[in-house]
Design a protein around this motif. Structure first.
Motif, PDB file in Angstrom:
ATOM      1  N   MET A 199       0.838  -1.171   0.000  1.00  0.00           N
ATOM      2  CA  MET A 199       0.000   0.000   0.000  1.00  0.00           C
ATOM      3  C   MET A 199       0.887   1.240   0.000  1.00  0.00           C
ATOM      4  N   ILE A 200       0.569   2.162  -0.866  1.00  0.00           N
ATOM      5  CA  ILE A 200       1.313   3.415  -0.958  1.00  0.00           C
ATOM      6  C   ILE A 200       0.321   4.559  -0.817  1.00  0.00           C
ATOM      7  N   SER A 201       0.672   5.533   0.016  1.00  0.00           N
ATOM      8  CA  SER A 201      -0.180   6.707   0.183  1.00  0.00           C
ATOM      9  C   SER A 201       0.679   7.946   0.375  1.00  0.00           C
ATOM     10  N   VAL A 202       0.347   8.989  -0.378  1.00  0.00           N
ATOM     11  CA  VAL A 202       0.934  10.314  -0.193  1.00  0.00           C
ATOM     12  C   VAL A 202      -0.242  11.184   0.234  1.00  0.00           C
ATOM     13  N   GLN A 203      -0.165  11.739   1.453  1.00  0.00           N
ATOM     14  CA  GLN A 203      -1.353  12.355   2.034  1.00  0.00           C
ATOM     15  C   GLN A 203      -1.000  13.488   2.985  1.00  0.00           C
ATOM     16  N   PRO A 204      -1.891  14.469   3.119  1.00  0.00           N
ATOM     17  CA  PRO A 204      -1.670  15.518   4.113  1.00  0.00           C
ATOM     18  C   PRO A 204      -2.084  15.071   5.519  1.00  0.00           C
ATOM     19  N   GLU A 205      -2.986  14.095   5.609  1.00  0.00           N
ATOM     20  CA  GLU A 205      -3.513  13.653   6.900  1.00  0.00           C
ATOM     21  C   GLU A 205      -2.485  12.852   7.696  1.00  0.00           C
ATOM     22  N   ASP A 206      -2.584  12.966   9.014  1.00  0.00           N
ATOM     23  CA  ASP A 206      -1.758  12.163   9.912  1.00  0.00           C
ATOM     24  C   ASP A 206      -2.166  10.697   9.781  1.00  0.00           C
ATOM     25  N   PHE A 207      -1.345   9.819  10.290  1.00  0.00           N
ATOM     26  CA  PHE A 207      -1.618   8.390  10.300  1.00  0.00           C
ATOM     27  C   PHE A 207      -1.298   7.851  11.685  1.00  0.00           C
ATOM     28  N   ASP A 208      -1.864   6.706  11.990  1.00  0.00           N
ATOM     29  CA  ASP A 208      -1.610   6.032  13.263  1.00  0.00           C
ATOM     30  C   ASP A 208      -0.755   4.798  12.971  1.00  0.00           C
ATOM     31  N   PRO A 209       0.509   4.786  13.401  1.00  0.00           N
ATOM     32  CA  PRO A 209       1.375   3.639  13.102  1.00  0.00           C
ATOM     33  C   PRO A 209       0.798   2.310  13.593  1.00  0.00           C
ATOM     34  N   GLY A 210       0.152   2.306  14.748  1.00  0.00           N
ATOM     35  CA  GLY A 210      -0.446   1.071  15.260  1.00  0.00           C
ATOM     36  C   GLY A 210      -1.543   0.548  14.350  1.00  0.00           C
ATOM     37  N   GLU A 211      -2.390   1.454  13.880  1.00  0.00           N
ATOM     38  CA  GLU A 211      -3.451   1.045  12.954  1.00  0.00           C
ATOM     39  C   GLU A 211      -2.870   0.549  11.635  1.00  0.00           C
TER      40      GLU A 211
ATOM     41  N   GLU B 154       6.316  19.497  -0.416  1.00  0.00           N
ATOM     42  CA  GLU B 154       5.619  19.538  -1.688  1.00  0.00           C
ATOM     43  C   GLU B 154       5.984  18.282  -2.472  1.00  0.00           C
ATOM     44  N   HIS B 155       5.120  17.919  -3.401  1.00  0.00           N
ATOM     45  CA  HIS B 155       5.400  16.764  -4.249  1.00  0.00           C
ATOM     46  C   HIS B 155       4.740  16.981  -5.602  1.00  0.00           C
ATOM     47  N   TYR B 156       5.055  16.102  -6.516  1.00  0.00           N
ATOM     48  CA  TYR B 156       4.490  16.143  -7.853  1.00  0.00           C
ATOM     49  C   TYR B 156       3.475  15.003  -7.918  1.00  0.00           C
ATOM     50  N   PRO B 157       2.169  15.301  -7.721  1.00  0.00           N
ATOM     51  CA  PRO B 157       1.157  14.236  -7.696  1.00  0.00           C
ATOM     52  C   PRO B 157       1.215  13.365  -8.951  1.00  0.00           C
ATOM     53  N   GLY B 158       1.041  12.107  -8.750  1.00  0.00           N
ATOM     54  CA  GLY B 158       1.118  11.142  -9.849  1.00  0.00           C
ATOM     55  C   GLY B 158       2.527  10.641 -10.041  1.00  0.00           C
ATOM     56  N   MET B 159       3.465  11.544 -10.211  1.00  0.00           N
ATOM     57  CA  MET B 159       4.863  11.142 -10.366  1.00  0.00           C
ATOM     58  C   MET B 159       5.388  10.554  -9.054  1.00  0.00           C
ATOM     59  N   THR B 160       5.063  11.174  -7.940  1.00  0.00           N
ATOM     60  CA  THR B 160       5.563  10.694  -6.646  1.00  0.00           C
ATOM     61  C   THR B 160       5.092   9.270  -6.383  1.00  0.00           C
TER      62      THR B 160
ATOM     63  N   PRO C  24      10.222  12.183  -5.544  1.00  0.00           N
ATOM     64  CA  PRO C  24      10.158  13.625  -5.755  1.00  0.00           C
ATOM     65  C   PRO C  24       9.351  14.362  -4.677  1.00  0.00           C
ATOM     66  N   PHE C  25      10.016  14.597  -3.561  1.00  0.00           N
ATOM     67  CA  PHE C  25       9.482  15.427  -2.482  1.00  0.00           C
ATOM     68  C   PHE C  25      10.419  16.616  -2.323  1.00  0.00           C
ATOM     69  N   TRP C  26       9.855  17.785  -2.028  1.00  0.00           N
ATOM     70  CA  TRP C  26      10.649  18.972  -1.762  1.00  0.00           C
ATOM     71  C   TRP C  26      10.276  19.480  -0.381  1.00  0.00           C
ATOM     72  N   LYS C  27      11.296  19.685   0.457  1.00  0.00           N
ATOM     73  CA  LYS C  27      11.071  20.092   1.844  1.00  0.00           C
ATOM     74  C   LYS C  27      11.600  21.499   2.071  1.00  0.00           C
ATOM     75  N   GLN C  28      10.753  22.320   2.662  1.00  0.00           N
ATOM     76  CA  GLN C  28      11.147  23.678   3.012  1.00  0.00           C
ATOM     77  C   GLN C  28      10.979  23.850   4.522  1.00  0.00           C
ATOM     78  N   GLU C  29      12.067  24.242   5.187  1.00  0.00           N
ATOM     79  CA  GLU C  29      12.039  24.460   6.636  1.00  0.00           C
ATOM     80  C   GLU C  29      11.854  25.949   6.933  1.00  0.00           C
ATOM     81  N   SER C  30      11.063  26.239   7.949  1.00  0.00           N
ATOM     82  CA  SER C  30      10.912  27.607   8.443  1.00  0.00           C
ATOM     83  C   SER C  30      11.734  27.729   9.714  1.00  0.00           C
ATOM     84  N   THR C  31      12.730  28.627   9.684  1.00  0.00           N
ATOM     85  CA  THR C  31      13.632  28.834  10.813  1.00  0.00           C
ATOM     86  C   THR C  31      13.489  30.285  11.296  1.00  0.00           C
TER      87      THR C  31
END
Length: 141
Positions: free
Chosen positions: A1-13, A51-57, A121-128
């Motif tokens: 199963m593969i999921s790219v999502q904004p929602e949190d997940f529960d590792p136990g579930e 950020e990501h490129y939907p479909g490609m990721t 293809p994920f891009w990470k931007q940190e706010s410092t």
């Protein structure tokens, strides 16, 4: 199963979902849960935006999963990666593998995680406190 999502997940579930689909075939389940750090390169991190490129990721993650299944005898895999704005200590990634033997489950889990970090293809931007900065990626294998 593969999921790219904004929602949190529960590792136990997620582990239970993976385990319940195995019908007793696997002898080992290995998982990794990654968290957003509050410090990187010596600077405080207020939040991270992914950020990501939907479909490609998803296509790249599927290819990584296929490569792992070709290399190790796996009964199941789960890859979840979050996108959007996350705070320190939020869950960001979950990888789990199931196999008849623990060596394959451990090796495949590590491979999936390390390969998605360099190839997906994920891009990470940190706010410092000094502003925003893009996180440089590890060099692909």
């Amino acid at each position: 199963m593969i999921s790219v999502q904004p929602e949190d997940f529960d590792p136990g579930e997620e582990l239970e979902r993976l385990r319940s689909g195995l019908a007793g075939r696997a002898g080992a389940v290995v998982s990794f849960t990654g968290l957003v750090r509050d410090l990187n390169q010596g600077e405080a991190i207020a939040r991270m935006t992914l950020e990501h490129y939907p479909g490609m990721t998803e296509k790249v993650l599927s290819a990584i999963e296929t490569a792992a299944k070709a290399r190790w005898e796996l009964d199941a895999c789960t890859i979840i990666h979050r996108v959007g704005t996350l705070q320190p200590n939020d869950r960001i990634v979950f990888v789990a593998t199931a196999s008849a033997h623990r060596q394959a489950a451990f090796a495949a889990c590590e491979y999936l995680l390390e390969t998605l970090k360099t190839d997906a293809p994920f891009w990470k931007q940190e706010s410092t406190p000094d502003g925003k900065r893009w996180v440089t990626r590890n060099t692909p294998r």
